[in-house]
Design a protein around this motif. Structure first.
Motif, short mmCIF file in Angstrom:
data_model
loop_
_atom_site.label_atom_id
_atom_site.label_comp_id
_atom_site.label_asym_id
_atom_site.label_seq_id
_atom_site.Cartn_x
_atom_site.Cartn_y
_atom_site.Cartn_z
N ALA A 419 32.25 46.10 38.23
CA ALA A 419 33.54 46.03 37.55
C ALA A 419 34.44 47.20 37.95
O ALA A 419 35.64 47.04 38.21
N HIS A 420 33.85 48.39 38.01
CA HIS A 420 34.60 49.59 38.37
C HIS A 420 35.11 49.48 39.80
O HIS A 420 36.27 49.81 40.09
N HIS A 421 34.27 49.00 40.70
CA HIS A 421 34.65 48.87 42.10
C HIS A 421 35.79 47.86 42.28
O HIS A 421 36.77 48.12 43.01
N ILE A 422 35.68 46.73 41.59
CA ILE A 422 36.74 45.71 41.70
C ILE A 422 38.04 46.24 41.12
O ILE A 422 39.13 46.02 41.70
N ALA A 423 37.97 46.96 40.00
CA ALA A 423 39.18 47.51 39.40
C ALA A 423 39.87 48.48 40.36
O ALA A 423 41.10 48.49 40.48
N LYS A 424 39.08 49.30 41.06
CA LYS A 424 39.66 50.24 42.02
C LYS A 424 40.33 49.48 43.17
O LYS A 424 41.44 49.85 43.61
N LEU A 425 39.67 48.44 43.66
CA LEU A 425 40.25 47.66 44.76
C LEU A 425 41.51 46.93 44.30
O LEU A 425 42.48 46.81 45.06
N MET A 426 41.52 46.44 43.08
CA MET A 426 42.71 45.76 42.56
C MET A 426 43.90 46.71 42.53
O MET A 426 45.03 46.34 42.87
N GLN A 427 43.64 47.98 42.13
CA GLN A 427 44.72 48.95 42.10
C GLN A 427 45.15 49.30 43.52
O GLN A 427 46.35 49.39 43.82
N ARG A 428 44.17 49.50 44.40
CA ARG A 428 44.48 49.90 45.78
C ARG A 428 45.31 48.85 46.49
O ARG A 428 46.20 49.17 47.28
N HIS A 429 45.03 47.56 46.22
CA HIS A 429 45.74 46.47 46.90
C HIS A 429 46.83 45.85 46.04
O HIS A 429 47.26 44.72 46.30
N ASP A 430 47.28 46.62 45.04
CA ASP A 430 48.39 46.20 44.19
C ASP A 430 48.14 44.80 43.60
O ASP A 430 49.01 43.95 43.57
N HIS A 431 46.90 44.56 43.18
CA HIS A 431 46.48 43.31 42.52
C HIS A 431 46.67 42.08 43.41
O HIS A 431 46.86 40.97 42.91
N ASN A 432 46.59 42.29 44.73
CA ASN A 432 46.62 41.16 45.66
C ASN A 432 45.21 40.60 45.78
O ASN A 432 44.34 41.19 46.42
N ARG A 433 44.98 39.45 45.17
CA ARG A 433 43.62 38.90 45.11
C ARG A 433 43.07 38.57 46.49
O ARG A 433 41.88 38.73 46.75
N HIS A 434 43.92 38.08 47.36
CA HIS A 434 43.46 37.72 48.70
C HIS A 434 42.92 38.95 49.43
O HIS A 434 41.84 38.90 50.05
N ALA A 435 43.67 40.04 49.34
CA ALA A 435 43.25 41.27 50.01
C ALA A 435 41.96 41.82 49.40
O ALA A 435 41.07 42.30 50.11
N VAL A 436 41.86 41.76 48.07
CA VAL A 436 40.66 42.27 47.40
C VAL A 436 39.44 41.42 47.75
O VAL A 436 38.35 41.94 48.03
N ALA A 437 39.62 40.10 47.78
CA ALA A 437 38.51 39.21 48.14
C ALA A 437 38.03 39.49 49.55
O ALA A 437 36.83 39.51 49.83
N GLU A 438 38.97 39.73 50.47
CA GLU A 438 38.58 40.04 51.86
C GLU A 438 37.82 41.36 51.91
O GLU A 438 36.83 41.49 52.64
N ALA A 439 38.29 42.34 51.15
CA ALA A 439 37.61 43.64 51.14
C ALA A 439 36.19 43.53 50.59
O ALA A 439 35.28 44.24 51.04
N LEU A 440 35.98 42.62 49.65
CA LEU A 440 34.65 42.44 49.05
C LEU A 440 33.78 41.48 49.84
O LEU A 440 32.57 41.40 49.61
N GLY A 441 34.40 40.72 50.75
CA GLY A 441 33.64 39.74 51.52
C GLY A 441 33.25 38.53 50.71
O GLY A 441 32.21 37.91 50.94
N ILE A 442 34.08 38.15 49.72
CA ILE A 442 33.82 36.98 48.88
C ILE A 442 35.05 36.09 48.87
O ILE A 442 36.13 36.48 49.35
N SER A 443 34.91 34.88 48.32
CA SER A 443 36.05 33.97 48.24
C SER A 443 36.97 34.40 47.09
O SER A 443 36.54 35.11 46.17
N GLU A 444 38.21 33.92 47.13
CA GLU A 444 39.14 34.22 46.04
C GLU A 444 38.66 33.61 44.73
O GLU A 444 38.87 34.16 43.65
N ARG A 445 38.01 32.46 44.84
CA ARG A 445 37.50 31.81 43.63
C ARG A 445 36.42 32.67 42.96
O ARG A 445 36.42 32.86 41.74
N THR A 446 35.52 33.22 43.79
CA THR A 446 34.48 34.09 43.24
C THR A 446 35.11 35.34 42.63
O THR A 446 34.71 35.79 41.55
N LEU A 447 36.09 35.90 43.33
CA LEU A 447 36.78 37.08 42.80
C LEU A 447 37.44 36.76 41.48
O LEU A 447 37.37 37.55 40.52
#
Length: 464
Positions: A419-447
């Protein structure tokens, strides 16, 4: 046993498959509809026990834990109705509704007439792959409702917890409908950004927006004369809810940038794990759209309510994994199965699949024992989700404390860390789900599911 021509004449007036059974479970007559439906000759079953034919069992079904129509009618001398899973002559499961009636002759001999209504006479090869597997009463009732609903063109709303198989139920409805040879299309409403949703659903024409170089038919056109599943319908933006309602009412729309009116004939199925009426009360879902899509509402039961189906599901899922991985030997021991049967599966069938995949990977010889069934982590994760992320403010407060350094020395669970890691990525990518999903290596649906699970939707959660 000699065939009873009088009883045969009686039940041949029945349009559905029917048999007559004596007090000792022996079949004494079978009508033409039964023989045609199951591909057998009457002489091959007359004189044999009904449970031997229908259940491939040496004992009556009530000794296997099922409601036995024979026993019920003989005991109460009144009609009885029940749903069962029979097995055809190819040993394939056959879901049926049985209506049993008492028959008494002039000299006092007692018999039972069973009228058999097959819920899905043509078993699709993909039904097992679709995980439409089970024999529990709650599951059989659900399948019967799905089968009956498939015969109409009324919009269907499927609701139930995450992982119960709503997409599979939608595919089943399409396969059982008159539209089965026409297109079947799925759209996950939570995976499409609002800015692209209209183009995805309605299509666009050249010049509709910057960078649009050509014509693209939308999913409504693609699904014409077939079925369109709108999964996660609760995530549909309010602006799109209005436009979807207009299409459902008229069957007409225009592509983005287009002027021509396009008319389609599409059966709409929607699915959700949310309480849409509560969303209506909160102003997050249009009431008129709700009543438009909820022509038939069908609840898909969670796995904990159909626990007796777990062994059959395990068998199907294990076979699929072994076939995929080209593993010769796959077996779940009795003790391992008991461990699975004692678990509540908050993630339902999808979680069962994940647990089995993990167990098979840990097994060196394809034999899954209790040691390979890792449920403790799943229980811990579920407990953490329920306790630590009950409300968004609590989650945000926790993140704030971590950011301030007041809890840096405290041990963090895997759930907390994720949860902490995703929250940091959400802030870093200005809540762009596509970018966060790519950074995590998962689909947008999973994110999206993880964001909902950890209540990270609010921009107020700040983590450094």
């Amino acid at each position: 046993m000699k065939r009873n021509t009088v009883f045969e004449s009686l039940i041949n007036t029945q349009e559905s498959p029917a048999v007559i059974i004596d007090e000792h479970y022996k079949i004494i007559a079978a009508n033409r509809a039964y023989c045609t439906s199951y591909g057998v000759e009457a002489d091959a079953i007359v004189g044999r026990c009904c449970h031997e034919i229908s259940h491939h069992s040496p004992v009556p079904c009530h000794l296997n834990g099922e409601d036995c129509p024979h026993k019920a009618v003989m005991t109460n001398n009144s009609p009885f109705e029940v749903m069962h899973t029979h097995y055809d002559n190819a040993n394939q499961p056959d879901r049926v509704r049985i209506k049993a009636y008492p028959v008494v002759t002039a000299n006092g001999d007692r018999f039972i007439l069973e009228s058999i209504h097959r819920l899905a006479p043509a078993v699709h090869p993909t039904c097992e792959e679709m995980r439409m597997v089970g024999r529990s009463p709650v599951f059989l009732q659900c399948v019967e409702i799905l089968t009956l609903a498939a015969k109409s063109n009324v919009p269907i709303l499927l609701y139930g917890e995450t992982g119960v198989g709503k997409e599979m139920a939608s595919q089943y409805i399409h396969g059982e409908s008159a539209r089965s040879t026409k297109p079947y299309v799925e759209l996950n409403c939570s995976a499409i950004p609002e800015t692209l949703f209209e183009s995805e659903l309605f299509g666009h024409e050249r010049g509709a927006f910057t960078g649009c170089a050509g014509l693209k038919p939308g999913l409504l056109e693609t699904a014409d004369k077939g079925t369109l599943l709108l999964d996660e319908i609760g995530e549909l933006p309010l602006s799109m809810q209005t436009k979807l309602l207009r299409v459902l009412d008229s069957g007409e729309f225009r592509r983005l940038g287009g002027t021509s009116v396009i008319k389609v004939n599409v059966r709409i199925i929607t699915a959700t794990n949310q309480n849409l009426m509560a969303m209506v009360a909160d102003g997050r879902f249009r009431e008129d759209l709700y009543f438009r899509i909820a022509g038939i509402k069908i609840h898909i039961p969670p796995l904990r309510e159909r626990r007796m189906d777990i062994p059959a599901l395990v068998k199907v899922l294990i076979k699929r994994m072994c076939d995929r991985d080209k593993v010769d030997r796959c077996h779940v021991t009795k003790e391992a199965m008991e461990r699975l049967m004692d678990y509540d599966f908050p993630g339902n069938v999808r979680e069962l699949l994940n647990i089995l995949q993990h167990a098979l990977a840990l097994s060196p010889d394809g034999i899954i024992t209790p040691e390979h069934i890792r449920l403790d982590d799943h229980h811990a994760n579920d407990h953490a989700r329920r306790s630590a992320y009950t409300t968004a403010p609590a989650r945000q407060a926790s993140l704030a404390r971590e950011a301030s350094g007041t809890e840096t020395d405290a041990p963090r669970s895997l759930v907390d860390a994720e949860a902490h890691h995703i929250a940091k990525l959400m802030q870093r990518h200005d809540h762009n789900r596509h970018a966060v999903a790519e950074a995590l290596g998962i689909s947008e649906r999973t994110l999206y599911r993880k964001i909902k699970r950890y209540h990270l939707n609010s921009h107020a959660a700040t983590v450094e």
